[in-house]
Design a protein around this motif. Structure first.
Motif, PDB file in Angstrom:
ATOM      1  N   GLU A 159      11.039  25.419  29.770  1.00  0.00           N
ATOM      2  CA  GLU A 159      10.504  25.396  31.119  1.00  0.00           C
ATOM      3  C   GLU A 159      11.605  25.149  32.143  1.00  0.00           C
ATOM      4  OE1 GLU A 159       8.997  23.381  28.630  1.00  0.00           O
ATOM      5  OE2 GLU A 159       7.597  25.009  28.234  1.00  0.00           O
ATOM      6  N   SER A 161      12.615  28.424  33.898  1.00  0.00           N
ATOM      7  CA  SER A 161      11.715  29.051  34.870  1.00  0.00           C
ATOM      8  C   SER A 161      11.653  28.280  36.183  1.00  0.00           C
ATOM      9  CB  SER A 161      10.318  29.170  34.269  1.00  0.00           C
ATOM     10  OG  SER A 161       9.823  27.897  33.894  1.00  0.00           O
ATOM     11  N   GLN A 162      12.182  27.039  36.209  1.00  0.00           N
ATOM     12  CA  GLN A 162      12.175  26.259  37.449  1.00  0.00           C
ATOM     13  C   GLN A 162      13.282  26.713  38.397  1.00  0.00           C
ATOM     14  OE1 GLN A 162      12.496  22.240  36.114  1.00  0.00           O
ATOM     15  NE2 GLN A 162      10.405  22.164  35.377  1.00  0.00           N
TER      16      GLN A 162
END
Length: 184
Positions: free
Chosen positions: A179, A182-183
């Motif tokens: 994740e 994707s930040q």
């Protein structure tokens, strides 16, 4: 006892007649029936068949025949490009490889430009798929040394991925949450 021809004796081949307009159209229809293709690939195929078998009759125009089949809906370059791009992304191949493959398949620039945003949207997911398959970065079993990491980055670049993204993925620790990517 009947005489059978020897298996090693070459059989005489019947000469193949040269193509004419009707035969060329039959070849084109058979080709688009069997294979998903583009106008460019169909034209290349027809030109190769004309070269192999010769031509009999008025001048051949494979480009016009490909256009006719596209107008009839038998060939759709954009749909071919969308399907090929999605399949390559599922395999983990990057934007550069996908674009090169579409260009090689004869996809026109305007169709390729229309497909580019969808290819860009799948770039991160394709890179993660590639990394998972090759056990790179967060999918690795152990922290690689510098030489192995450089080889992993090289593999991702050859797979068509952006250098920055490849470096970010390859330098992630094994088991790190994806994740984080994707930040950014």
């Amino acid at each position: 006892m009947p005489a059978y021809p020897s298996r090693s004796a070459p059989r005489e081949r019947r000469p193949v007649p040269p193509l004419d307009a009707a035969a060329l159209e039959r070849l084109a229809l058979r080709y688009v029936e069997r294979f998903a293709t583009t106008r460019g690939r169909l034209v290349d195929y027809l030109l190769r068949k004309i070269r192999e078998r010769g031509w009999d009759g008025a001048a051949a125009d494979p480009v016009a025949l490909a256009e006719k089949l596209a107008e009839l809906g038998y060939i759709d370059d954009r749909a071919f490009g969308e399907a090929r791009a999605a399949a390559m992304a599922r395999r983990g191949l990057g934007q550069r490889r996908v674009s090169a493959t579409l260009r090689q398949a004869g996809i026109a620039e305007d169709d390729a430009a229309a497909l580019a945003p969808a290819i860009e949207d799948r770039a991160l997911q394709a890179a993660l798929t590639f990394a998972r398959k090759k056990r790179i970065g967060p999918f690795a079993l152990a922290v690689p040394d510098r030489a192995v990491r450089e080889k992993q980055i090289g593999a991702m670049i050859r797979g068509g991925h952006d250098f920055t993204l490849a470096r970010r993925i390859a330098t992630m620790a094994p088991g790190a949450p994806i994740e984080e990517l994707s930040q950014d």
